[in-house]
Scaffold this active site. Sequence first.
Site, PDB file in Angstrom:
ATOM      1  CB  SER A   1      -2.164  11.147  -1.124  1.00 45.68           C
ATOM      2  OG  SER A   1      -1.668  12.333   0.140  1.00 45.68           O
ATOM      3  N   GLY A   2      -4.186  11.468   1.912  1.00 47.29           N
ATOM      4  CA  GLY A   2      -4.456  11.105   3.193  1.00 47.29           C
ATOM      5  C   GLY A   2      -6.297   9.795   2.345  1.00 47.29           C
TER       6      GLY A   2
ATOM      7  CD  GLN B   1      -7.448  16.706   6.899  1.00 45.63           C
ATOM      8  OE1 GLN B   1      -7.362  16.733   8.097  1.00 45.63           O
ATOM      9  NE2 GLN B   1      -7.227  15.156   6.795  1.00 45.63           N
TER      10      GLN B   1
ATOM     11  CG  HIS C   1      -2.851  16.886   5.962  1.00 51.11           C
ATOM     12  ND1 HIS C   1      -3.253  15.635   4.002  1.00 51.11           N
ATOM     13  CD2 HIS C   1      -3.126  15.221   6.056  1.00 51.11           C
ATOM     14  CE1 HIS C   1      -4.276  14.228   3.964  1.00 51.11           C
ATOM     15  NE2 HIS C   1      -4.256  14.454   5.436  1.00 51.11           N
TER      16      HIS C   1
ATOM     17  CB  CYS D   1      -1.809  11.912   8.407  1.00 48.61           C
ATOM     18  SG  CYS D   1      -2.992  11.892   8.069  1.00 48.61           S
TER      19      CYS D   1
ATOM     20  N   GLY E   1       0.585  -1.370  -0.124  1.00 41.71           N
ATOM     21  CA  GLY E   1      -0.109  -0.084  -0.171  1.00 41.71           C
ATOM     22  C   GLY E   1       0.904   1.356  -0.509  1.00 41.71           C
ATOM     23  CB  ALA E   2       0.005   4.761  -0.572  1.00 41.16           C
TER      24      ALA E   2
END
Length: 351
Positions: A162-163, A159, A252, A132, A16-17
């Site tokens: 990508s979150g 934000q 962010h 985050c 995953g990322a």
Amino acid sequence: MFETKGLNIAVVGATGAVGQQMLKTLENRNLPIKNLTLLSSARSAGTKVLFKGMEIEVQEAKPESFEGIDIALFSAGGNISKLFAPEAVKRGAIVIDNTSAYRMDQNVPLVVPEVNEEDLKNHNGIIANPNCSTIQMVVALEPIRKQFGLNKVIVSTYQAVSGAGAAAISELKEQSRAILEGEEAKPAILPVKGDKHHYQIAFNVIPQIDKFQENGYTFEEMKMINETKKIMHMPDLPVSATCVRLPVETGHSESVYIEIGQSGASVPDIQGLLKEADGIILQDDPANQVYPMPQAAVGKNEVFVGRIRKDLDEEKGFHLWVVSDNLLKGAAWNSVQIAESLLKLGLVDIK
């Protein structure tokens, strides 16, 4: 490549990322690694991942995968953490979990090393990595709180997509392409994949991150509120949050208003504290248009702070602009940093 003496590390969600960022972070740090085990769902098992030039095959996560593991870094979703974290602990591993599964569990420390590293001494096998957006804010606020006290926090976040994962990044790019070429944008993921409606993120702003709760706040907003109080050991601290998704890929940003406990503090006082604090880079020279921006924070571990202003009406009020790479300090780096702190504090043994 690996140390003859070191830690046996597992990364759960390695494809995953955030898992990929964890591996990059481990490559760039000096944490002694004897063996590295990469785990994922059955769907991703068999994938080969490069680590320090060596191909490592990703295995399907099973309870027995954690035999002999010292530290397991989890970032594969809350359900996976709830399923496998207890199994890992049962086999002697310390779990550092990057999901929301255990964050508000009173028996699980919620840790940002610059703020509450000592809480690691009270772990019972599982350590939670905060949200985050919470992480970068408390890193910026802790030096101020220690010096001047903290009476109130109001935060509005900006934000990055990508979150919400790799699919949200793809959606932003595809919608942007479609609109620029005169086609219709087709939202399918944001603001929340499982919610009733989806809205365009390209050239737009969505004032919803995660699902709404009965009190009118989103789950993301409640995470920031509750996690800040827990990390800072201030259960009665007034905290309010409004979380907004922007068409930015990574990084962010947050506009933070605080009221401190003491009178007489100045902007230079706050700047001086932040300039000397661990994990913070002060970028605050408005006369020369120097201030933090997400584009410049990508790929960096630090939290960037600027636009520090005294409130015009409230004697103890200050405004700050806080920016960080949400995949690094907001996830992967904070997790690896916790592992380094465990080693530093003698809470894990090198074999």
